[in-house]
Scaffold this active site. Structure first.
Site, PDB file in Angstrom:
ATOM      1  N   ASP A 128       0.834  -1.205   0.000  1.00 34.38           N
ATOM      2  CA  ASP A 128       0.000   0.000   0.000  1.00 34.38           C
ATOM      3  C   ASP A 128       0.872   1.259   0.000  1.00 34.38           C
ATOM      4  O   ASP A 128       1.901   1.308   0.679  1.00 34.38           O
ATOM      5  CB  ASP A 128      -0.856  -0.027   1.278  1.00 34.38           C
ATOM      6  CG  ASP A 128      -1.892   1.071   1.338  1.00 34.38           C
ATOM      7  OD1 ASP A 128      -2.815   1.029   0.514  1.00 34.38           O
ATOM      8  OD2 ASP A 128      -1.768   1.961   2.198  1.00 34.38           O
ATOM      9  N   GLU A 142       0.742  -0.620  -5.320  1.00 34.95           N
ATOM     10  CA  GLU A 142       0.035   0.555  -5.776  1.00 34.95           C
ATOM     11  C   GLU A 142       1.105   1.437  -6.409  1.00 34.95           C
ATOM     12  O   GLU A 142       2.163   1.629  -5.809  1.00 34.95           O
ATOM     13  CB  GLU A 142      -0.504   1.267  -4.533  1.00 34.95           C
ATOM     14  CG  GLU A 142      -1.863   1.752  -4.677  1.00 34.95           C
ATOM     15  CD  GLU A 142      -2.343   2.519  -3.453  1.00 34.95           C
ATOM     16  OE1 GLU A 142      -3.424   3.062  -3.558  1.00 34.95           O
ATOM     17  OE2 GLU A 142      -1.672   2.586  -2.428  1.00 34.95           O
TER      18      GLU A 142
HETATM   19  C1  NOJ Z   1      -4.464   3.119  -0.440  1.00 40.53           C
HETATM   20  C2  NOJ Z   1      -5.634   2.215  -0.212  1.00 40.53           C
HETATM   21  O1  NOJ Z   1      -5.950   1.587  -1.430  1.00 40.53           O
HETATM   22  C3  NOJ Z   1      -6.766   3.083   0.290  1.00 40.53           C
HETATM   23  O2  NOJ Z   1      -7.977   2.385   0.332  1.00 40.53           O
HETATM   24  C4  NOJ Z   1      -6.375   3.594   1.651  1.00 40.53           C
HETATM   25  O3  NOJ Z   1      -7.371   4.467   2.115  1.00 40.53           O
HETATM   26  C5  NOJ Z   1      -5.039   4.338   1.577  1.00 40.53           C
HETATM   27  N1  NOJ Z   1      -4.055   3.634   0.834  1.00 40.53           N
HETATM   28  C6  NOJ Z   1      -4.492   4.548   2.953  1.00 40.53           C
HETATM   29  O4  NOJ Z   1      -4.075   3.321   3.469  1.00 40.53           O
END
Ligand code: NOJ
Length: 565
Positions: free
Chosen positions: A228, A290
């Site tokens: 993440d 991501e």
């Molecule tokens: C990316 C995640 O996909 C999202 O859902 C989340 O709110 C943020 N990171 C913070 O962890």
């Protein structure tokens, strides 16, 4: 260590067979599994409820493994199921090595991994590395005093002046990224919600602790991790103010350019470390991340020299947000030719953005466009990633009233920003009022009205459904060598409406042509030695079993996949 009898025999067998067949000295290593896999993202709260509390859970996922197997899925990425106060619905973790009772027990999790394995489905865990929950024991300790040994596990700073935060940095979720803590009279930094304090990755103890988390889950048999918010791990130690861009955002803050909080080169060192940890395990573990990077240069950096992330998700492609043949051609060509020679990872929907049915739909041909997007996702060369329900044409269903919003972004930004509830509604298994998702009176998010016609049960029976398009495409991807592991080459000569490409593996050649406009169009594909091609899939469905490649005609938003002789 002495070699065991078994290894001795194995060695002898290899030597004899090597002599007998005069095998080449260097054996080609088989591709890692993730090169040919299709990954399916599951938002566990919304996939399947097994205990009637209105919230999806691990046993619910386990009960749907046959569905996933039958669909043609090779790996599931499950968004966080760890203990969490649930401010960011699991992305605020208070224990990295346990399961939140809301989703089940560790025994349920072990069973899920084992049952998935029986069906050749791998499990990828979410790894939230930038921040913890403010309820994590590490943070509780850290905030308890300035001299606590965990103080430096987070980012604590004095204000610029009384009442003024250390810098103008803004949280991605609105307002200042600094929170004043009365007890120790300092501010802590949080890129996301106030309840998600950032870990301090400049502290080596944080590395050790977070790497242990990887080992814990690897030992449980998971196949890898989706990391993440990785670009946000480091910030400027000098705390320089970020520059402003014109205007304001949905939260009413001045627009900011995140110059001093994103994409520091140390991120790549961390990725190398994480890769070294997982690479100690057998089975080609995978790191996905991501990667909402601004351009291909930044995206490419995440591959390292093949020693960082194997699959950085391509947000450039996901977020093009319009059907444009030149737009997709450019972006697919860019990632295809990335200088790291990394494997592309494509997706169009996830739990953070409106579903693709709405984002790419034109309001008239949405179902046809959904099939076109499925074709694009499943016939290109990278590793495709789906989001639960996209195979049904599930649509975004935002809450109608602010009182009904769950996601804090929606509460803060209403009505301009309605939050992410709309793309997280329960999976539509049947056309009934509860969608076959739960036996509870009230699921945690409402079932969208579209459930009556967009659901697994009815779409299964309809040969023209979006679901059956996905099934056919997933099966073609597995059975046609060119689609499974062939090379990719755009062959449309810059056509403004049709994006067409050739996939080729040995003598197997498959053409994919997608008309991205609302008008019918034809294209002449100049492919040596080919006049006609055998139709493997067409949408809308067509009677002809073969198409002329020199005048290939496509209906509005039509697609053809055809095999060259
Ligand atoms: C990316 C995640 O996909 C999202 O859902 C989340 O709110 C943020 N990171 C913070 O962890």
């Amino acid at each position: 260590m002495k070699p065991s009898l078994r290894t001795c025999f194995a060695a002898v067998t290899i030597t004899i067979s090597a002599l007998a067949h005069a095998a080449p000295a260097v054996q080609q290593k088989a591709d890692p599994w993730w090169k040919h896999a299709v990954i399916y993202e599951i938002y566990p709260r919304s996939f399947q409820d097994s205990n009637g509390d209105g919230v999806g859970d691990i046993n619910g996922i386990a009960s749907r493994l046959d569905y996933l197997h039958d669909l043609g899925i090779d790996a599931i990425w499950i968004t966080p199921m760890y203990p969490s106060p649930g401010i960011d619905y699991g992305y605020d973790i208070s224990d990295y090595t346990a399961i939140d009772p809301e989703y089940g027990s560790m025994a349920d999790f072990d069973r899920l991994v084992a049952e998935a394995k029986k069906r050749n489905i791998r499990v990828i865990m979410d790894y939230v590395i930038n921040h913890t929950s403010d309820q994590h024991p590490w943070f509780k300790e850290s905030r308890s005093s300035r001299t606590n040994p965990k103080r430096d596990w987070y980012i604590w700073r004095d204000g610029k002046a009384p009442g003024q935060p250390p810098s103008n940095w803004q949280s991605w979720f609105g307002h200042s990224a600094w929170q004043y803590d009365e007890k120790t009279k300092q501010y802590y930094y949080h890129y996301f919600y106030v309840q998600q304090p950032d870990l301090n990755w400049r502290n080596p103890q944080v590395h050790v602790a977070m790497e242990d988390v990887l080992r814990f889950w690897m030992n449980k048999g998971v196949a890898g991790f989706r990391i993440d918010a990785v670009s946000r791990l480091y910030e400027d130690p000098g705390l320089h103010d970020d520059p402003y861009a014109p205007g304001t955002n949905v939260y009413g803050d001045r627009n900011i350019i995140h110059k001093y909080t994103d994409n520091y080169p140390q991120v790549n060192d961390v990725l190398k470390e994480l890769r070294r940890v997982v690479d100690k395990y057998p089975g080609d573990p995978v790191l996905v991340t991501e990667a909402d990077e601004p351009n291909i240069t930044e995206l490419t950096k995440l591959y390292g020299n093949g020693d960082e992330v194997q699959l950085p998700m391509d947000f450039q492609i996901a977020d093009l947000n319009k059907l444009s043949a030149p737009g997709f051609r450019k972006l697919f060509n860019e990632v295809e030719n990335n200088t790291a020679h990394g494997q592309p990872e494509y997706f169009f929907s996830n739990h953070d953005q409106p579903r693709q049915w709405d984002r790419y739909g034109d309001g008239v041909h949405n179902d046809q466009i959904a099939k076109l997007m499925a074709t694009l996702l499943l016939t290109t060369r990278g590793t495709p990633q789906m989001y639960y329900g996209e195979e049904l044409g599930m649509r975004t269903t935002d809450p109608a009233r602010v009182e009904d919003v769950h996601d804090p972004i929606g509460k803060l930004g209403w009505p301009k920003e309605k939050g992410r509830d709309g793309e997280r509604t329960p999976m539509q298994w049947t056309g009934s009022k509860d969608a076959g998702f739960t036996t509870a009176q009230k699921p945690w998010l409402p079932i969208p009205p579209s459930v009556s016609s967009y659901n697994v049960e009815s779409e299964r029976k309809d040969p023209n459904s979006i679901f059956n398009a996905y099934k056919r495409l997933l099966s073609l991807r597995k059975t046609e060598p060119a689609l499974r592991d062939g090379s990719y080459r755009a062959i449309d000569g810059d056509d403004p409406n049709i994006f067409a490409f050739l996939r080729q593996s040995g003598s197997s050649r498959v053409v994919v042509a997608l008309n991205m406009s609302s008008e019918p169009h034809s294209i002449a594909l100049h492919l040596s030695g080919a006049q006609h091609a055998e139709v493997l899939y067409a949408s809308p469905a067509q009677k002809q079993q073969s198409v002329p490649v020199q005048t290939l005609s496509l209906e509005p938003f039509g697609v053809v996949i055809a095999k060259l002789p």
